[in-house]
Design a protein around this motif. Sequence first.
Motif, PDB file in Angstrom:
ATOM      1  N   LEU A 246       0.819  -1.207   0.000  1.00 40.65           N
ATOM      2  CA  LEU A 246       0.000   0.000   0.000  1.00 40.65           C
ATOM      3  C   LEU A 246       0.855   1.260   0.000  1.00 40.65           C
ATOM      4  O   LEU A 246       0.388   2.331  -0.406  1.00 40.65           O
ATOM      5  N   ARG A 247       2.069   1.144   0.444  1.00 36.27           N
ATOM      6  CA  ARG A 247       2.958   2.311   0.452  1.00 36.27           C
ATOM      7  C   ARG A 247       3.350   2.763  -0.955  1.00 36.27           C
ATOM      8  O   ARG A 247       3.901   3.844  -1.117  1.00 36.27           O
ATOM      9  N   THR A 248       3.067   1.940  -1.930  1.00 33.27           N
ATOM     10  CA  THR A 248       3.367   2.330  -3.307  1.00 33.27           C
ATOM     11  C   THR A 248       2.254   3.168  -3.940  1.00 33.27           C
ATOM     12  O   THR A 248       2.369   3.555  -5.100  1.00 33.27           O
ATOM     13  N   LEU A 249       1.188   3.432  -3.183  1.00 35.77           N
ATOM     14  CA  LEU A 249       0.109   4.251  -3.714  1.00 35.77           C
ATOM     15  C   LEU A 249       0.623   5.661  -4.006  1.00 35.77           C
ATOM     16  O   LEU A 249       1.427   6.208  -3.251  1.00 35.77           O
ATOM     17  N   PRO A 250       0.157   6.282  -5.081  1.00 41.09           N
ATOM     18  CA  PRO A 250       0.685   7.605  -5.426  1.00 41.09           C
ATOM     19  C   PRO A 250       0.266   8.693  -4.452  1.00 41.09           C
ATOM     20  O   PRO A 250       0.973   9.695  -4.312  1.00 41.09           O
ATOM     21  N   ASP A 251      -0.862   8.512  -3.758  1.00 36.52           N
ATOM     22  CA  ASP A 251      -1.365   9.538  -2.846  1.00 36.52           C
ATOM     23  C   ASP A 251      -1.101   9.100  -1.413  1.00 36.52           C
ATOM     24  O   ASP A 251      -1.541   8.027  -0.983  1.00 36.52           O
ATOM     25  N   TYR A 252      -0.383   9.939  -0.666  1.00 38.43           N
ATOM     26  CA  TYR A 252      -0.060   9.594   0.716  1.00 38.43           C
ATOM     27  C   TYR A 252      -1.304   9.604   1.604  1.00 38.43           C
ATOM     28  O   TYR A 252      -1.410   8.789   2.535  1.00 38.43           O
ATOM     29  N   SER A 253      -2.251  10.498   1.328  1.00 35.74           N
ATOM     30  CA  SER A 253      -3.477  10.527   2.120  1.00 35.74           C
ATOM     31  C   SER A 253      -4.278   9.235   1.937  1.00 35.74           C
ATOM     32  O   SER A 253      -4.926   8.755   2.869  1.00 35.74           O
ATOM     33  N   SER A 254      -4.232   8.644   0.733  1.00 36.44           N
ATOM     34  CA  SER A 254      -4.904   7.374   0.515  1.00 36.44           C
ATOM     35  C   SER A 254      -4.253   6.258   1.329  1.00 36.44           C
ATOM     36  O   SER A 254      -4.939   5.385   1.867  1.00 36.44           O
ATOM     37  N   LEU A 255      -2.928   6.281   1.432  1.00 31.77           N
ATOM     38  CA  LEU A 255      -2.236   5.292   2.272  1.00 31.77           C
ATOM     39  C   LEU A 255      -2.663   5.426   3.726  1.00 31.77           C
ATOM     40  O   LEU A 255      -2.927   4.426   4.405  1.00 31.77           O
ATOM     41  N   GLN A 256      -2.725   6.660   4.221  1.00 32.49           N
ATOM     42  CA  GLN A 256      -3.143   6.861   5.604  1.00 32.49           C
ATOM     43  C   GLN A 256      -4.568   6.378   5.826  1.00 32.49           C
ATOM     44  O   GLN A 256      -4.885   5.795   6.877  1.00 32.49           O
ATOM     45  N   MET A 257      -5.428   6.593   4.850  1.00 36.57           N
ATOM     46  CA  MET A 257      -6.809   6.148   4.974  1.00 36.57           C
ATOM     47  C   MET A 257      -6.894   4.626   4.997  1.00 36.57           C
ATOM     48  O   MET A 257      -7.635   4.041   5.800  1.00 36.57           O
ATOM     49  N   HIS A 258      -6.135   3.968   4.133  1.00 32.35           N
ATOM     50  CA  HIS A 258      -6.111   2.504   4.137  1.00 32.35           C
ATOM     51  C   HIS A 258      -5.627   1.973   5.485  1.00 32.35           C
ATOM     52  O   HIS A 258      -6.207   1.038   6.050  1.00 32.35           O
ATOM     53  N   GLN A 259      -4.545   2.548   5.975  1.00 33.28           N
ATOM     54  CA  GLN A 259      -3.990   2.066   7.236  1.00 33.28           C
ATOM     55  C   GLN A 259      -4.963   2.295   8.391  1.00 33.28           C
ATOM     56  O   GLN A 259      -5.088   1.437   9.285  1.00 33.28           O
ATOM     57  N   ARG A 260      -5.664   3.424   8.385  1.00 31.70           N
ATOM     58  CA  ARG A 260      -6.614   3.707   9.457  1.00 31.70           C
ATOM     59  C   ARG A 260      -7.772   2.722   9.445  1.00 31.70           C
ATOM     60  O   ARG A 260      -8.196   2.223  10.501  1.00 31.70           O
ATOM     61  N   TYR A 261      -8.278   2.406   8.259  1.00 32.14           N
ATOM     62  CA  TYR A 261      -9.405   1.482   8.194  1.00 32.14           C
ATOM     63  C   TYR A 261      -8.975   0.038   8.447  1.00 32.14           C
ATOM     64  O   TYR A 261      -9.775  -0.768   8.936  1.00 32.14           O
TER      65      TYR A 261
END
Length: 353
Positions: free
Chosen positions: A208-223
């Motif tokens: 997931l860290r390869t996602l282009p948007d850092y906010s999307s990574l944070q959202m994935h990790q939070r959920y």
Amino acid sequence: MNSTAICSDCLRAMRQSLRPGPAPNAFRTCVPKSSARAFSTQPSRWLQQSQQGSSVRSTPVKPPPTASTVPPSSPQPDSSGMSTSQMQATIRSSLAHSSRMQRFALALRRAAPTSMTETYVVYGYAESFFKSCGAQAPYTIPEELRTQIYSGRGPPKTPQGEDIGVPDESGSKNRGSVFWHEQLGMLPTFSTWSQVTYLHLYIILVHLRTLPDYSSLQMHQRYLIEHFSQNAEDKMVLLHTIEARGIRNRYLKDLFIQWRGCIAAYDEGLVKGDAVLGSAIWRNLFKGEEQVDWEKVAVVVSYMRRCINMLGQYKELAEMRDALDGPDGVWAKAKEGLLTVVDKPSKGMKEPL
């Protein structure tokens, strides 16, 4: 006229006095003031007395005008000086043109495909990833042991006081308990389930860290951690009968701290080599036992490396999600032949996985 009779003009005046507005002149001239006051306060009593009179004239009384014969009255203005028709016209004109709130809602709907719906998409992916990771080392506690926990005849416990259950393969597609509980000899406890789930969540997080948007990574990790916390609390209530919410919240805080520690420890191991990664697995998954079988630790190190390597070929989240489970999935293929690989002598750090 006497006290018990009333003329037709007075009767017509009484009928008109029941309507809003001042009373007609005929009522004021024919009826005494005392009787008029009594009629204005108690009209039903006055009518009852008038109907009992014996000398009422037989002059036909004209019926009151109907709604069809009454000429339409001009619209009355309200306190603001606007008539009803003017107010209705104003409301219709305001509805015809979009207000500021309507324009704002329209802008939100137009932006929904890219921004508003991302939260729901991420939530769905996180739920799918967690279900796959949480099904690797499933366990349960039989009902006959759960119901006797307060009588002292509950499930057996480890030296650390953990409840020992049984492997649960109901609805599982991975047969993960065969690997973790039988081949590696890990007890089916809540601690084993949480640490094995953390290990697989970390493997997902690496990609997931390869996602282009850092906010999307944070959202994935939070959920991801939110789904884990909900499932962990369900197990506390259903399997371990921990009814006190304060105790559950304290355990959940400890679990979150462990998750943050696993991320830091496994990151260091991936960067510094298998020895550091093995020590991180030993501390978290095997609880730092002094009599641990280090071949089993090496098996888990090889398993993590294989999973991370195999998931690297999937560029889309949907492809990675669909490639996890099943007999041909990443989790199952990464376990093939691990015990025999560990028995072979190592060829060094550049040995392919």
